[in-house]
Design a protein around this motif. Sequence first.
Motif, PDB file in Angstrom:
ATOM      1  N   THR A  72      10.469  11.431  82.725  1.00 57.86           N
ATOM      2  CA  THR A  72      11.266  10.735  84.375  1.00 57.86           C
ATOM      3  C   THR A  72      12.480  11.025  84.026  1.00 57.86           C
ATOM      4  N   SER A  73      13.093  10.637  83.065  1.00 60.41           N
ATOM      5  CA  SER A  73      14.919  11.264  83.199  1.00 60.41           C
ATOM      6  C   SER A  73      14.922  12.316  83.418  1.00 60.41           C
ATOM      7  N   ILE A  74      14.202  13.732  83.248  1.00 57.27           N
ATOM      8  CA  ILE A  74      14.712  14.496  83.444  1.00 57.27           C
ATOM      9  C   ILE A  74      13.912  15.204  85.107  1.00 57.27           C
ATOM     10  N   ILE A  75      12.756  14.422  85.695  1.00 58.63           N
ATOM     11  CA  ILE A  75      12.177  14.647  87.084  1.00 58.63           C
ATOM     12  C   ILE A  75      13.343  14.291  87.603  1.00 58.63           C
ATOM     13  N   ASP A  76      15.023  13.203  87.341  1.00 59.68           N
ATOM     14  CA  ASP A  76      15.736  12.825  88.225  1.00 59.68           C
ATOM     15  C   ASP A  76      16.857  12.849  88.581  1.00 59.68           C
ATOM     16  N   PHE A  77      16.637  14.257  87.127  1.00 64.20           N
ATOM     17  CA  PHE A  77      17.988  14.873  86.947  1.00 64.20           C
ATOM     18  C   PHE A  77      17.942  16.118  88.046  1.00 64.20           C
ATOM     19  N   LEU A  78      16.378  16.623  87.727  1.00 64.46           N
ATOM     20  CA  LEU A  78      16.363  18.227  88.679  1.00 64.46           C
ATOM     21  C   LEU A  78      16.371  17.706  90.386  1.00 64.46           C
ATOM     22  N   GLY A  79      16.407  15.935  90.281  1.00 65.80           N
ATOM     23  CA  GLY A  79      16.285  16.127  91.968  1.00 65.80           C
ATOM     24  C   GLY A  79      17.525  15.111  92.280  1.00 65.80           C
ATOM     25  N   ASN A  80      18.208  15.135  91.809  1.00 72.06           N
ATOM     26  CA  ASN A  80      19.828  14.675  92.012  1.00 72.06           C
ATOM     27  C   ASN A  80      20.115  15.195  92.919  1.00 72.06           C
ATOM     28  N   LEU A  81      20.022  15.595  94.023  1.00 64.43           N
ATOM     29  CA  LEU A  81      20.477  16.188  94.858  1.00 64.43           C
ATOM     30  C   LEU A  81      22.033  16.048  95.335  1.00 64.43           C
ATOM     31  N   VAL A 113      22.686   9.083  86.656  1.00 66.88           N
ATOM     32  CA  VAL A 113      21.183  10.362  86.510  1.00 66.88           C
ATOM     33  C   VAL A 113      21.658  11.692  85.967  1.00 66.88           C
ATOM     34  N   ASN A 114      22.693  12.197  85.973  1.00 66.02           N
ATOM     35  CA  ASN A 114      23.271  13.326  85.248  1.00 66.02           C
ATOM     36  C   ASN A 114      23.312  13.695  84.026  1.00 66.02           C
ATOM     37  N   GLU A 115      24.215  11.677  83.825  1.00 63.32           N
ATOM     38  CA  GLU A 115      24.248  11.871  82.493  1.00 63.32           C
ATOM     39  C   GLU A 115      23.212  11.075  81.359  1.00 63.32           C
ATOM     40  N   ARG A 116      22.284  10.696  82.222  1.00 59.15           N
ATOM     41  CA  ARG A 116      20.953  10.585  81.573  1.00 59.15           C
ATOM     42  C   ARG A 116      19.787  11.746  81.186  1.00 59.15           C
ATOM     43  N   GLY A 117      20.701  12.343  82.222  1.00 55.49           N
ATOM     44  CA  GLY A 117      19.365  14.088  81.716  1.00 55.49           C
ATOM     45  C   GLY A 117      19.660  14.287  80.817  1.00 55.49           C
ATOM     46  N   LEU A 118      21.201  14.422  80.641  1.00 52.63           N
ATOM     47  CA  LEU A 118      21.875  15.206  79.494  1.00 52.63           C
ATOM     48  C   LEU A 118      21.477  14.375  78.142  1.00 52.63           C
ATOM     49  N   ARG A 119      21.916  13.151  77.986  1.00 52.67           N
ATOM     50  CA  ARG A 119      20.824  12.756  77.056  1.00 52.67           C
ATOM     51  C   ARG A 119      19.676  12.674  76.417  1.00 52.67           C
ATOM     52  N   THR A 120      19.076  13.808  77.358  1.00 53.39           N
ATOM     53  CA  THR A 120      16.818  13.181  77.279  1.00 53.39           C
ATOM     54  C   THR A 120      17.192  14.264  75.903  1.00 53.39           C
ATOM     55  N   ARG A 121      18.547  15.742  77.250  1.00 46.98           N
ATOM     56  CA  ARG A 121      17.821  17.026  76.733  1.00 46.98           C
ATOM     57  C   ARG A 121      18.638  16.761  74.837  1.00 46.98           C
ATOM     58  N   GLU A 122      19.726  15.688  74.245  1.00 44.80           N
ATOM     59  CA  GLU A 122      19.845  16.170  72.700  1.00 44.80           C
ATOM     60  C   GLU A 122      18.897  15.429  72.232  1.00 44.80           C
ATOM     61  N   VAL A 149       9.216  23.577  75.655  1.00 48.06           N
ATOM     62  CA  VAL A 149       8.674  21.792  75.662  1.00 48.06           C
ATOM     63  C   VAL A 149       9.252  20.820  76.852  1.00 48.06           C
ATOM     64  N   SER A 150      10.791  21.149  77.378  1.00 46.96           N
ATOM     65  CA  SER A 150      11.368  20.313  78.072  1.00 46.96           C
ATOM     66  C   SER A 150      10.532  20.715  78.930  1.00 46.96           C
ATOM     67  N   LEU A 151      10.767  21.639  79.486  1.00 46.60           N
ATOM     68  CA  LEU A 151      10.051  22.731  80.464  1.00 46.60           C
ATOM     69  C   LEU A 151       8.926  22.135  80.836  1.00 46.60           C
ATOM     70  N   LEU A 152       7.728  22.258  80.247  1.00 46.67           N
ATOM     71  CA  LEU A 152       6.403  21.930  80.278  1.00 46.67           C
ATOM     72  C   LEU A 152       6.521  19.965  80.557  1.00 46.67           C
ATOM     73  N   LEU A 153       6.991  19.546  80.122  1.00 47.00           N
ATOM     74  CA  LEU A 153       6.959  18.516  80.030  1.00 47.00           C
ATOM     75  C   LEU A 153       7.354  18.100  81.647  1.00 47.00           C
ATOM     76  N   ALA A 154       8.734  18.799  82.542  1.00 48.94           N
ATOM     77  CA  ALA A 154       9.270  18.708  83.748  1.00 48.94           C
ATOM     78  C   ALA A 154       7.931  18.918  84.880  1.00 48.94           C
ATOM     79  N   ALA A 155       7.301  20.604  84.616  1.00 47.66           N
ATOM     80  CA  ALA A 155       6.788  21.119  85.486  1.00 47.66           C
ATOM     81  C   ALA A 155       5.557  20.749  85.326  1.00 47.66           C
ATOM     82  N   GLY A 156       5.284  20.654  84.111  1.00 47.86           N
ATOM     83  CA  GLY A 156       3.656  20.287  83.884  1.00 47.86           C
ATOM     84  C   GLY A 156       2.970  18.947  84.386  1.00 47.86           C
TER      85      GLY A 156
END
Length: 407
Positions: free
Chosen positions: A161-170, A176-185, A229-236
């Motif tokens: 959910t946080s990755i998708i929010d980051f990618l759609g954060n137009l 939203v950016n902070e949550r996405g970066l935290r998810t990467r870690e 794996v991160s890409l698979l979560l988002a795209a898949g």
Amino acid sequence: MTTAPQAAAAPDILSPEFAADPYASYRTMREQFPLIWHEGMQSYIVSRYQDVERAFKDPVFTSDNYDWQIEPVHGRTILSMGGREHSVRRALVAPAFRGKELQEKFLPIIERNAAELIDAFRKDGSADLVAQFATWFPINVIVDMLGLPREDHQRFHGWYTSIIDFLGNLTQDPEVNERGLRTREELAAYMIPVIQERRANPGDDLLSTLVTAEIDGESMSDEDVKAFVSLLLAAGGETTDKAIAGVFRNLLANPEQLAAVRADRGLIPAAFAETLRFTPPVHMIMRQPNQDVTVSGGTIEAGKTVTCLIGAANRDAERYADPDRFDVLREDLTTANAFSAAADHLAFALGRHFCVGALLAKAEIEVGVNQLLDALPDLALAGDIVPEEQGLFTRGPGALHVIFTPA
């Protein structure tokens, strides 16, 4: 900078009006403003089928934009790569998502997860197919395919959910950016030790396949596998989540077509393909040309970001007859090619960056739709109003309340 002369009067894709109904704006864009410069996004916008198709297939359009758009949350993936690097990396991961590997190893996982989710509500007489099925189904499948603990389904759903929010954060909301970066870690801290353990003790799961894959002496590093794996979560996850909800939304809104699919399950791939055209899960993908390029409406300068509106192109009357009508029997959409790089819709992109997981998504949709129709034979909308879609970058029903005779 070449700016389309009417751009000031064109629809604004960041406006509330656009969010409420992008399809009306898409029509205006295609007909009157085929090339728009959006100052806030610092991007050109193209909406006609011929221009979006070209942006996906013509090598002059690169994916260099992913360096800033996607790498911060995923790391470097096949989306950002070009040339031999891309072809080798794609060849390392693609076999796991097609043919015998998909059918024999992962189809049982897909079937089990669909059945478990349906069993949780089939006795209730009502359900929200988004909250109780669609949003969980592909993530649970991915976690199980990777051979990770099933008790971590909830954790991966949160990361997804946080990755998708980051990618759609137009609008570039900082939280939203902070949550996405935290998810990467957090994902890296979880995945890297597991990846290293699978290298030492490979099994029969997708993660083991990825860490042991090798072509011409090349393999993926721990970071490469984690990023995939991160890409698979988002795209898949996102394509299947939105697509399965979209299939049922579109069929429930057209009862005669739902009846046809119910009677002939061989129409499920056609219903999926038409949903990908009519209400695609991903509405826009960015590209970046490496030289000046002329498209409908003007010229795009080298290095500028181009927002390709899939949702608009897939309803272009120059390409499809009666494009604003959902029709599982549509003659200008070839189901046999709909899940390959030869697709005549744009929902999975085209060319060298065609979605590597398209056949996995097809398998999930076929299993999910079949099992839901079997378990809920009199499935119907809970009210008279077809639920609205939500989202900009990705889009689908926010909820899909249905009723049925309890099993």
